[in-house]
Write a protein that holds these residues in place. Structure first.
Motif, PDB file in Angstrom:
ATOM      1  N   PRO B 224       0.823  -1.210   0.000  1.00 14.97           N
ATOM      2  CA  PRO B 224       0.000   0.000   0.000  1.00 14.97           C
ATOM      3  C   PRO B 224       0.861   1.265   0.000  1.00 14.97           C
ATOM      4  N   GLY B 225       0.749   2.022  -1.066  1.00 13.60           N
ATOM      5  CA  GLY B 225       1.450   3.300  -1.145  1.00 13.60           C
ATOM      6  C   GLY B 225       2.885   3.235  -1.578  1.00 13.60           C
ATOM      7  N   TYR B 226       3.342   2.092  -2.049  1.00 10.75           N
ATOM      8  CA  TYR B 226       4.765   2.015  -2.432  1.00 10.75           C
ATOM      9  C   TYR B 226       5.020   0.970  -3.525  1.00 10.75           C
ATOM     10  N   SER B 227       5.816   1.399  -4.501  1.00  8.73           N
ATOM     11  CA  SER B 227       6.348   0.477  -5.501  1.00  8.73           C
ATOM     12  C   SER B 227       7.860   0.640  -5.524  1.00  8.73           C
ATOM     13  N   PRO B 228       8.627  -0.430  -5.615  1.00  3.14           N
ATOM     14  CA  PRO B 228      10.086  -0.267  -5.698  1.00  3.14           C
ATOM     15  C   PRO B 228      10.519   0.365  -7.013  1.00  3.14           C
ATOM     16  N   HIS B 229       9.599   0.513  -7.924  1.00  5.13           N
ATOM     17  CA  HIS B 229       9.974   1.040  -9.236  1.00  5.13           C
ATOM     18  C   HIS B 229       9.628   2.506  -9.423  1.00  5.13           C
ATOM     19  N   LYS B 230       8.669   3.003  -8.750  1.00 10.10           N
ATOM     20  CA  LYS B 230       8.376   4.441  -8.759  1.00 10.10           C
ATOM     21  C   LYS B 230       6.988   4.669  -8.168  1.00 10.10           C
ATOM     22  N   GLY B 231       6.945   5.520  -7.180  1.00 12.04           N
ATOM     23  CA  GLY B 231       5.652   5.914  -6.619  1.00 12.04           C
ATOM     24  C   GLY B 231       4.791   4.731  -6.244  1.00 12.04           C
ATOM     25  N   THR B 232       3.602   4.717  -6.814  1.00 10.47           N
ATOM     26  CA  THR B 232       2.684   3.606  -6.557  1.00 10.47           C
ATOM     27  C   THR B 232       2.241   2.998  -7.891  1.00 10.47           C
ATOM     28  N   ALA B 233       3.111   3.112  -8.877  1.00  8.32           N
ATOM     29  CA  ALA B 233       2.751   2.665 -10.227  1.00  8.32           C
ATOM     30  C   ALA B 233       2.576   1.148 -10.288  1.00  8.32           C
ATOM     31  N   PRO B 275       6.846  -5.230 -17.450  1.00 10.63           N
ATOM     32  CA  PRO B 275       6.272  -3.914 -17.744  1.00 10.63           C
ATOM     33  C   PRO B 275       6.075  -3.076 -16.481  1.00 10.63           C
ATOM     34  N   GLY B 276       6.561  -1.858 -16.543  1.00  8.74           N
ATOM     35  CA  GLY B 276       6.409  -0.940 -15.413  1.00  8.74           C
ATOM     36  C   GLY B 276       7.566  -0.988 -14.438  1.00  8.74           C
ATOM     37  N   ALA B 277       8.476  -1.979 -14.590  1.00  6.42           N
ATOM     38  CA  ALA B 277       9.610  -2.087 -13.663  1.00  6.42           C
ATOM     39  C   ALA B 277      10.765  -1.215 -14.139  1.00  6.42           C
TER      40      ALA B 277
END
Lengths: 230, 360
Positions: B224-233, B275-277
């Motif tokens: 919740p609220g975090y992606s290791p790749h950017k923001g919350t994408a 995709p998205g990483a």
């Protein structure tokens, strides 16, 4: 304790009490500087934060530079005692009280190691060294990643970080907390915490060596008085 | 009478054919043969790189994944086949802890226990029932809920972390749910509903996610609220893990959360990258693994993207993994060691499991 040491302590008592109070204040406010409220492992994280505050308080307020070995150990014991008071007073950390003997031992030894360094080096350098080593998972992470995380380098990173030593005492994987996971590449690679006994042995090297040297050589450099080094 | 019998026989043939047709995973036959050879190559690599104690990389997690790769392969390996199967099992059993976890380390206890349960279940051996039960109980206790002081309005509620009281995340809970599902955990246990609550809070779908950051592309982020790749994408690995988690936790294909996740995968369909990483290369094989498992669990073989192009995911994942396999039969991510993808034993196990999912 020699008569000379006692006289020094009595004369410096008000200043010592003020410094101890400031150390306590720093330990108390240190958790405010770090976001810990949302962490499930709040007790362990808070205990780590308190401990880090205790080490920094020791380096900031204890008159370590040029101090006697006895005085250095005395300050380490005092700050460790302050830490234990905060850990027991805070309802959030009281739950992990069963781990406090291990934590106290680590904090004392870590403080003693840094304190012995601070007797010879300017405090700013020792604080800088502490910060540098505490944040080793952050700045060494990209290098480990680039080198495909060699085992020896990973172990080195884990062994030299004082936060790892504290986490080992608390059986706490601090690298997987939200903040470290976000900012340290080490957390995304394979790592293991050092054995607690190994950490104790490692941290005991400098204090034990200093004590042995103090009592075997009677080196005057280890018997500074306040008069020589006010 | 003869005519009626002939009729019945024809019906039997028709029904049997229809049943086989439905079970047909629709992988191109020539590719199927190559994929099976790739599996054989991967298993050969694992077999010759197995440690004397039966493990891979002295890790419970990697050993369990390697074991699973063998047990679920087209070779139908089992304990009867010898020490290369029984020794990894012994390695897992040697690392059972008093709390029911199966792990060589205090870190990763959730991952290690979950994948061990999945592997032990794949043996089909009832002798491990008690170990599995204890492991299930360990996983259930890891779930963050009222007992840990969290109410169901908290973002972490229902989640599972690494196993040391850390913050929960989608990767960990998807593994835990897979372990529980593979070992037939009680479907009425509250763990599933609580898990659905957490998993919904990691999806970028504001209709079912009450978190302020939630967007609306239907994909999933890490926690919740975090992606290791950017923001919350949203990104591929977690969206596939999210789809799998929703399905394991009881949501069906008609569930709008499932449909939104599936749509994200369709519309971001690619096996050229995660995709998205970050740079598309971080967690690439994790993505391949969970991509194949999630689409296998969802069912079907063909996805149609938003431009109307059809993709047979079974063919695509097989072709991609075959193209990436090293001569020695292994796979490794040379671009990024994150999430242990610099370890060829782990990545080979993941790749074989992905191929198994595409083939089965």
């Amino acid at each position: 304790m020699t008569f000379h040491d006692l006289r020094w302590t009595r004369r410096e008592l008000p200043a010592t009490l003020v410094k101890l109070a400031l150390a306590g204040l720093l330990i108390a406010v240190f958790p405010l500087a770090l976001p810990v409220a949302n962490e499930p492992a709040r007790a362990e994280l808070l205990a780590t934060v308190y401990s880090t505050g205790a080490i920094i308080a020791l380096l900031l307020f204890a008159p370590l530079h040029g101090a006697s070995l006895r005085n250095t150990f005395g300050w380490c014991a005092a700050v460790t005692s302050l830490l234990l008071i905060f850990v027991f007073l805070d309802p959030a950390t009281r739950a992990s009280a069963k781990l406090t003997p291990a934590l106290a031992l680590i904090v004392f030894l870590l403080g003693a190691t840094l304190g012995i360094l601070a007797r010879r080096l300017p405090p700013a350098i020792v604080i800088g060294l502490f910060a540098l080593l505490a944040l080793v998972p952050m700045w060494a992470g990209p290098m480990l990643e680039l080198a495909n995380n060699p085992v020896w380098a990973n172990r080195l990173v884990m062994y030299v970080s004082p936060l790892t030593a504290l986490a080992t005492a608390l059986d706490f994987d601090y690298l997987r907390t939200a903040w470290f996971y976000e900012y340290s590449a080490v957390a995304t690679m394979r790592y293991d915490y050092p054995n607690f006994v190994n950490i104790i042995l490692l941290l005991a090297v400098l204090p034990v060596a200093a004590v042995i040297r103090r009592y075997s050589t009677k080196d005057s450099a280890f018997q500074y008085s306040s008069e020589a080094h006010p | 009478m003869k005519k009626a019998l002939l009729h019945a026989l024809l019906w039997c043939v028709f029904i049997t054919n229809a049943a086989f047709a439905n079970d047909d995973p629709s992988m191109d036959p020539a590719l199927r043969e190559k994929a099976q050879r790739a599996v054989d190559g991967g298993l050969h690599y694992l077999r010759i790189n197995q440690a004397d104690n039966g493990s891979w990389s002295d890790s419970v997690g990697i050993t369990a994944l390697g074991l699973r790769a063998f047990l679920q392969s087209h070779r139908n390996y089992g304990e009867r086949d010898g020490a290369f199967i029984t020794r990894p099992i012994e390695f897992l059993l040697a690392h059972i802890n008093d709390d029911g976890s199966i792990s060589e380390t205090n870190q990763n206890r959730n991952y290690n226990t979950a994948v061990s349960l999945t592997a032990l279940a794949a043996t089909g051996n009832d002798e491990y029932a008690d170990v599995i039960k204890d492991g299930q109980n360990f996983l259930l206790k890891l779930q963050i809920d009222e007992d840990d002081g969290y109410e169901n309005d908290h973002a972490y509620y229902g989640g599972i972390g690494y196993g040391g009281d850390e913050r929960p995340d989608l990767s960990n809970i998807h593994m835990a749910l897979e372990g529980l599902q593979a070992t037939s955990a009680d479907p009425d246990d509250p763990v599933w509903d609580k898990a659905l609550r957490f998993v919904s809070r990691v999806q970028n779908r504001s209709e079912s996610n009450d978190q302020e950051w939630a967007a609306n592309d239907g994909g999933f982020t890490y926690m919740p609220g975090y992606s290791p790749h950017k923001g919350t994408a949203s990104y591929g690995g977690m969206t596939a893990a999210g789809l799998l988690s929703l399905l394991f936790a009881g949501a069906d294909q008609d569930d709008p959360r499932v449909q939104a996740a599936y749509d994200w995968i369709r519309n971001n369909y690619t096996l050229e990258e995660n995709p998205g990483a970050t740079d598309g290369v971080q967690g690439l094989y994790y993505y391949y693994n969970v991509f194949a498992k999630s689409l296998s669990a969802y069912g079907g073989s063909v996805l149609v993207d938003d431009e109307g192009d059809e993709h047979n995911w079974r063919n695509d994942i097989a072709a991609k993994l075959i193209s990436l396999q090293s001569e020695d039969g292994s796979w490794v991510n040379p671009e990024s060691p994150r999430w242990w993808e610099g370890n060829p034993q782990l990545v080979t196990a993941w790749s074989v499991i992905a191929l198994n999912a595409a083939l089965n």
